[in-house]
Design a protein around this motif. Structure first.
Motif, short mmCIF file in Angstrom:
data_model
loop_
_atom_site.label_atom_id
_atom_site.label_comp_id
_atom_site.label_asym_id
_atom_site.label_seq_id
_atom_site.Cartn_x
_atom_site.Cartn_y
_atom_site.Cartn_z
N GLY A 91 4.55 17.21 -34.19
CA GLY A 91 4.89 18.58 -33.86
C GLY A 91 6.28 19.02 -34.24
O GLY A 91 6.86 18.56 -35.21
N GLU A 92 6.80 19.91 -33.47
CA GLU A 92 8.06 20.64 -33.54
C GLU A 92 8.08 21.66 -34.66
O GLU A 92 7.59 21.46 -35.75
CB GLU A 92 9.27 19.72 -33.63
CG GLU A 92 10.60 20.45 -33.38
CD GLU A 92 10.58 21.38 -32.15
OE1 GLU A 92 10.99 22.54 -32.30
OE2 GLU A 92 10.15 20.97 -31.05
N TYR A 93 8.68 22.80 -34.30
CA TYR A 93 8.78 23.94 -35.20
C TYR A 93 10.20 24.15 -35.71
O TYR A 93 10.43 24.35 -36.89
CB TYR A 93 8.29 25.21 -34.49
CG TYR A 93 8.46 26.45 -35.32
CD1 TYR A 93 7.54 26.77 -36.31
CD2 TYR A 93 9.56 27.28 -35.12
CE1 TYR A 93 7.71 27.91 -37.09
CE2 TYR A 93 9.74 28.42 -35.91
CZ TYR A 93 8.81 28.72 -36.88
OH TYR A 93 8.99 29.83 -37.66
N HIS A 94 11.18 24.12 -34.81
CA HIS A 94 12.56 24.43 -35.17
C HIS A 94 13.19 23.27 -35.94
O HIS A 94 13.19 22.14 -35.48
CB HIS A 94 13.38 24.74 -33.91
CG HIS A 94 12.89 25.94 -33.17
ND1 HIS A 94 13.16 27.21 -33.59
CD2 HIS A 94 12.16 26.05 -32.04
CE1 HIS A 94 12.61 28.08 -32.74
NE2 HIS A 94 11.99 27.39 -31.79
N SER A 95 13.78 23.58 -37.09
CA SER A 95 14.30 22.54 -37.97
C SER A 95 15.43 21.73 -37.33
O SER A 95 15.49 20.50 -37.46
CB SER A 95 14.79 23.15 -39.28
OG SER A 95 13.72 23.45 -40.14
N VAL A 96 16.36 22.41 -36.66
CA VAL A 96 17.50 21.70 -36.08
C VAL A 96 17.02 20.76 -34.97
O VAL A 96 17.54 19.65 -34.80
CB VAL A 96 18.55 22.70 -35.55
CG1 VAL A 96 19.68 21.98 -34.84
CG2 VAL A 96 19.11 23.53 -36.71
N VAL A 97 16.01 21.19 -34.23
CA VAL A 97 15.45 20.35 -33.17
C VAL A 97 14.69 19.17 -33.78
O VAL A 97 14.83 18.03 -33.35
CB VAL A 97 14.51 21.19 -32.28
CG1 VAL A 97 13.87 20.31 -31.20
CG2 VAL A 97 15.28 22.33 -31.63
N ALA A 98 13.91 19.45 -34.82
CA ALA A 98 13.13 18.38 -35.47
C ALA A 98 14.06 17.34 -36.08
O ALA A 98 13.73 16.15 -36.10
CB ALA A 98 12.23 18.98 -36.54
N ARG A 99 15.20 17.77 -36.59
CA ARG A 99 16.16 16.83 -37.18
C ARG A 99 16.65 15.83 -36.12
O ARG A 99 16.72 14.62 -36.37
CB ARG A 99 17.33 17.58 -37.80
CG ARG A 99 18.30 16.67 -38.53
CD ARG A 99 19.39 17.44 -39.21
NE ARG A 99 20.22 18.19 -38.25
CZ ARG A 99 21.38 18.74 -38.57
NH1 ARG A 99 21.85 18.65 -39.79
NH2 ARG A 99 22.08 19.38 -37.65
N THR A 100 16.96 16.33 -34.93
CA THR A 100 17.40 15.44 -33.85
C THR A 100 16.26 14.52 -33.41
O THR A 100 16.46 13.31 -33.19
CB THR A 100 17.90 16.26 -32.66
OG1 THR A 100 19.02 17.04 -33.06
CG2 THR A 100 18.29 15.37 -31.50
N ALA A 101 15.06 15.07 -33.30
CA ALA A 101 13.91 14.27 -32.91
C ALA A 101 13.62 13.19 -33.94
O ALA A 101 13.30 12.04 -33.60
CB ALA A 101 12.69 15.16 -32.72
N ALA A 102 13.73 13.55 -35.23
CA ALA A 102 13.47 12.58 -36.30
C ALA A 102 14.48 11.44 -36.27
O ALA A 102 14.12 10.27 -36.45
CB ALA A 102 13.48 13.28 -37.65
N ALA A 103 15.74 11.78 -36.04
CA ALA A 103 16.77 10.74 -35.97
C ALA A 103 16.50 9.79 -34.82
O ALA A 103 16.67 8.56 -34.95
CB ALA A 103 18.15 11.38 -35.83
N ARG A 104 16.08 10.34 -33.69
CA ARG A 104 15.81 9.49 -32.53
C ARG A 104 14.58 8.63 -32.76
O ARG A 104 14.57 7.43 -32.42
CB ARG A 104 15.62 10.37 -31.28
CG ARG A 104 15.70 9.59 -29.99
CD ARG A 104 17.12 9.15 -29.71
NE ARG A 104 17.14 8.13 -28.65
CZ ARG A 104 17.69 6.93 -28.78
NH1 ARG A 104 18.28 6.58 -29.91
NH2 ARG A 104 17.69 6.08 -27.79
N ALA A 105 13.54 9.21 -33.34
CA ALA A 105 12.33 8.44 -33.64
C ALA A 105 12.63 7.32 -34.62
O ALA A 105 12.13 6.19 -34.47
CB ALA A 105 11.26 9.37 -34.19
N ASP A 106 13.46 7.61 -35.60
CA ASP A 106 13.85 6.59 -36.58
C ASP A 106 14.59 5.45 -35.89
O ASP A 106 14.33 4.27 -36.16
CB ASP A 106 14.72 7.24 -37.65
CG ASP A 106 15.20 6.26 -38.71
OD1 ASP A 106 14.36 5.50 -39.23
OD2 ASP A 106 16.40 6.25 -39.01
#
Length: 370
Positions: A91-106
């Protein structure tokens, strides 16, 4: 004898559900309409997967967390979902939010299939844990820039809020337009009122104004001011980020919201699967589904295929991205390593530039195909 607990995401055979974490903006200041459509697509696809037997007989379950467009809230949600043992995050729509989520998932070794965010550098370094369905911003916004040039615009103003996403969009437009004779004029919305924007457009002889701002505000107020200014009767207003597709946009602006071109990540015509899903989404949402709803549906379609073929072990899911070949609502989905993109990328979803028809604002017109 004590048996050690299975690690998060390990195979289970006890008939329990397979869980996928879902990051969705459902409250302000998030774009709630986009979040609602994204969740509708995710939920519809989960229903269809379970109706077809689930994952090797186990039901698929969404564990939904509201990000509210807050990066720190998203990071905390990823941490929580990892502890809960979800197989992957979506999921996630907002790019800045997705960037933080992606970094944490990584960092956690948690697979993340991003549905809608387009920022090119979703992670600072290449990662095997993250894949994305939405096109990269540079790809889509260059198509939009070509549309503007084709429509005869060479002096293009951007009314921009302060964010990494809007700054990236401005840079992409400038870099693509400048070699082709186009000029980008930046209007800083931290310093200008909507009325002052009108004066700047006249003074700079701009023929197009792009809204690189939040929705509903200040986007709605800017559109209203420009539409009411007789000096700007011939100017084109555009919104590459897609605000005009929202039903809230139409409710807020009425006829003023028509003829504002935006990027839409849909084919010119849906195939049989897309048409069936479109009908089901319209019933679920009680309105025309946006491309974001299709992105949600395709996200679960991909993850269900991966889970069936590779199981729920997180490392095996991440290893599967380059082997995905799934028929989605908008075409066949495959992931690859794309120059300048740090995650596994579907290159590319279908894209066109559309607007709301002034003669019938609830109808969309296709203006340019990418």
């Amino acid at each position: 004898m004590n048996t050690p607990p299975s690690p998060p995401g390990a195979e289970r055979t006890d008939g329990s559900s397979v869980q996928i974490g879902a990051l969705v903006p459902l409250t302000r200041p998030g774009w709630v309409d986009a979040g609602r459509h994204l969740l509708a697509g995710l939920e519809l696809a989960v229903r269809d997967v379970n109706d077809a037997g689930g994952i090797a007989g186990r039901p698929l379950e969404l564990v939904v967390r509201d990000t509210a467009a807050d990066p720190q809230r998203a990071a905390a949600a990823v941490d929580e979902l990892a502890r809960l043992g979800v197989a992957a995050v979506a999921g996630e729509y907002h790019s800045v939010v997705a960037r933080t989520a992606a970094a944490r998932a990584d960092a956690l070794g948690l697979p993340f299939l991003c549905s809608s965010a387009v920022l090119d550098e979703l992670t600072e370094q290449p990662t095997r844990w993250v894949a994305r369905l939405a096109p990269a911003q540079s790809h889509g916004w260059q198509i939009y820039a070509d549309f503007l040039l084709g429509a005869g615009h060479s002096r293009i103003a951007v009314a921009a809020d302060s964010s990494v996403y809007w700054a990236s969009g401005t840079r992409i437009l400038r870099d693509h337009l400048a070699p082709r004779g186009g000029t980008v004029i930046e209007l800083d919305m931290r310093a200008l009122t909507p009325a002052a924007v009108c004066d700047e457009l006249v003074g700079n002889r701009a023929t197009a104004l792009l809204l690189l701002v939040g929705h509903p505000e200040p986007a709605v107020s800017i559109v209203t001011s420009v539409r009411r200014d007789r000096r700007l009767a011939e100017i084109t207003i555009g919104a590459p980020a897609g605000q005009p597709e929202s039903a809230e946009w139409a409710r807020s602006l009425g006829d003023d919201g028509a003829a504002i071109p935006f990027l839409r990540y849909l084919p010119e015509r849906l195939g049989p699967l897309g048409a069936r899903v479109e009908t089901a989404l319209r019933e679920r949402l009680a309105e025309e589904p946006s491309f974001v709803a299709f992105e949600g549906y395709d996200t679960i379609t991909v993850l269900a295929d991966v889970l069936r073929s590779h199981g729920v072990d997180r490392a095996r899911i991440a290893e599967s991205w380059p082997h995905v070949a799934v028929e989605g609502t908008r075409g066949r989905i495959r992931f690859s390593r794309t120059p300048g993109i740090s995650v596994w990328q579907w290159a590319w979803p279908p894209i066109h530039v559309a607007d709301r028809d002034p003669a019938q604002p609830d109808r969309f017109r296709i203006l340019h195909a990418g």
